[in-house]
Design an enzyme around this catalytic site. Sequence first.
Site, PDB file in Angstrom:
ATOM      1  N   GLY A 197       0.857  -1.182   0.000  1.00 39.15           N
ATOM      2  CA  GLY A 197       0.000   0.000   0.000  1.00 39.15           C
ATOM      3  C   GLY A 197       0.886   1.223   0.000  1.00 39.15           C
TER       4      GLY A 197
ATOM      5  N   GLU B 196       0.523   4.330   0.974  1.00 36.23           N
ATOM      6  CA  GLU B 196       0.568   5.131   2.195  1.00 36.23           C
ATOM      7  C   GLU B 196       1.264   4.384   3.331  1.00 36.23           C
ATOM      8  OE1 GLU B 196      -2.957   6.020  -0.364  1.00 36.23           O
ATOM      9  OE2 GLU B 196      -2.187   4.213   0.604  1.00 36.23           O
TER      10      GLU B 196
ATOM     11  N   TYR C 230      -6.314  -5.951  -9.720  1.00 34.99           N
ATOM     12  CA  TYR C 230      -6.877  -5.518  -8.450  1.00 34.99           C
ATOM     13  C   TYR C 230      -8.129  -6.309  -8.111  1.00 34.99           C
ATOM     14  CZ  TYR C 230      -3.921  -1.323  -8.490  1.00 34.99           C
ATOM     15  OH  TYR C 230      -2.865  -0.463  -8.482  1.00 34.99           O
TER      16      TYR C 230
ATOM     17  N   ARG D 119      -3.216   5.645 -10.809  1.00 38.47           N
ATOM     18  CA  ARG D 119      -3.443   4.231 -11.122  1.00 38.47           C
ATOM     19  C   ARG D 119      -4.502   4.174 -12.217  1.00 38.47           C
ATOM     20  NH1 ARG D 119       0.394   4.393  -8.320  1.00 38.47           N
ATOM     21  NH2 ARG D 119       0.905   3.065  -6.502  1.00 38.47           N
TER      22      ARG D 119
ATOM     23  N   LYS E 235       8.506  14.745 -10.134  1.00 35.06           N
ATOM     24  CA  LYS E 235       9.532  13.702 -10.169  1.00 35.06           C
ATOM     25  C   LYS E 235       9.740  13.212 -11.600  1.00 35.06           C
ATOM     26  CE  LYS E 235       7.009  11.373  -7.359  1.00 35.06           C
ATOM     27  NZ  LYS E 235       6.504  10.218  -6.568  1.00 35.06           N
TER      28      LYS E 235
ATOM     29  N   GLY F 207       9.188   5.111  -5.458  1.00 39.19           N
ATOM     30  CA  GLY F 207       8.420   6.343  -5.312  1.00 39.19           C
ATOM     31  C   GLY F 207       8.016   6.609  -3.877  1.00 39.19           C
ATOM     32  N   ASP F 208       7.579   5.569  -3.175  1.00 35.91           N
ATOM     33  CA  ASP F 208       7.198   5.724  -1.776  1.00 35.91           C
ATOM     34  C   ASP F 208       8.427   6.005  -0.913  1.00 35.91           C
ATOM     35  OD1 ASP F 208       4.534   5.189  -2.447  1.00 35.91           O
ATOM     36  OD2 ASP F 208       4.817   3.036  -2.187  1.00 35.91           O
TER      37      ASP F 208
ATOM     38  N   ASP G 183      10.520  -3.715  -0.920  1.00 35.10           N
ATOM     39  CA  ASP G 183       9.958  -2.374  -1.038  1.00 35.10           C
ATOM     40  C   ASP G 183      10.759  -1.306  -0.304  1.00 35.10           C
ATOM     41  OD1 ASP G 183       7.937  -3.296  -2.593  1.00 35.10           O
ATOM     42  OD2 ASP G 183       6.404  -3.297  -1.022  1.00 35.10           O
TER      43      ASP G 183
END
Length: 350
Positions: A34, A36, A108, A175, A229, A261-262, A298
């Site tokens: 996820g 977040e 998904y 997305r 970015k 990215g996260d 990750d």
Amino acid sequence: MLSVVCIGETMAMLTPTHQVPLAEATELFYGVGGAESNVAMGLAAMDIDAHWVGRVGRDGFGTRILNDLSAHGVGVTGVEIDDELATGLYVKVPAPAGSGTGESSVLYYRKGSAGSAMGPHMLENPDVAALLERASLIHLSGITAALSQDCRDLLAGLLALPRKGRLVSFDVNWREALWTHEDKGILRTLANQADVVLVGADEAIPAFGTNDEAQLRAMLPDPEVIVLKNADISAIALMRDGARVEVPSLSVSVLEPVGAGDAFAAGYFSGMLFGLDQRSSLRRGHVSAAATLTVPGDRGPLPDPGVLARILACSEQDWAATHVAPGRLDSPALAAAGSAAAAQPAGGLP
């Protein structure tokens, strides 16, 4: 202690082992994912009091998510557990052999999930209210806006909260599969209410119709800063007062692009929270992303405080000559500390 609350959906994740096609797979790797919560885990690794707020089902997937986040030092006291709706699931499908893209795709299974039932009612939860009250930063994502009207209403409610010294960040996180039949204009409305907006140059085109710096800044006039970015090229901070700060991306021997990215977001936000200027915050984001690009998971190992300080303060020439590889960071900026420091694997950010 600085505190951050990250709000959104976290799902169980399955992917075939050994990069075989899904139809031929006999084994699936099982993890969680996820945007977040990834940011929350990245911030927790930097000794920031990080919390994830969301919803999971009362099932094994939901329990796994809570256990994994807790194990990474992320607070989950604001998470709601749904007795009826299931935890969302996604399947990462390896790129077909010979496709030449090397990019995986995603299936998904999140329609009607517990996460899609997030809504304004969550702001009335005493645990959530307490977390938000003491937060230095509230982190949101465009993914949440695509899940349901209730989710959009939750974001609107969060963005309307009195700041009281807090910052609210919004990562567009486009997305395509989630927005096919949705009103994408909602992203512009929500993003413009945030203090900090992160968007990739590639995703800005489908999300906002342009990745031109002046047009983006005119389209989103209210945020204090928009971070554009450009993948392996640079990251650019476009300030509300017209200032522009660009920091080139580091040279990296990429092992796996997932999570970069996260990781960048966590590094950049931590810089802002620690009071660094835009250039140092962007550099911190690049270092965090580079460390993640060199591992199969990750989140990658990060430089220890001394090494990181020298990298953040180095000259433009030394920054350009810095290279990150699996387990190794080489830079002229570390030469004064000796070759051991120059080749030192990561330890942990301050």
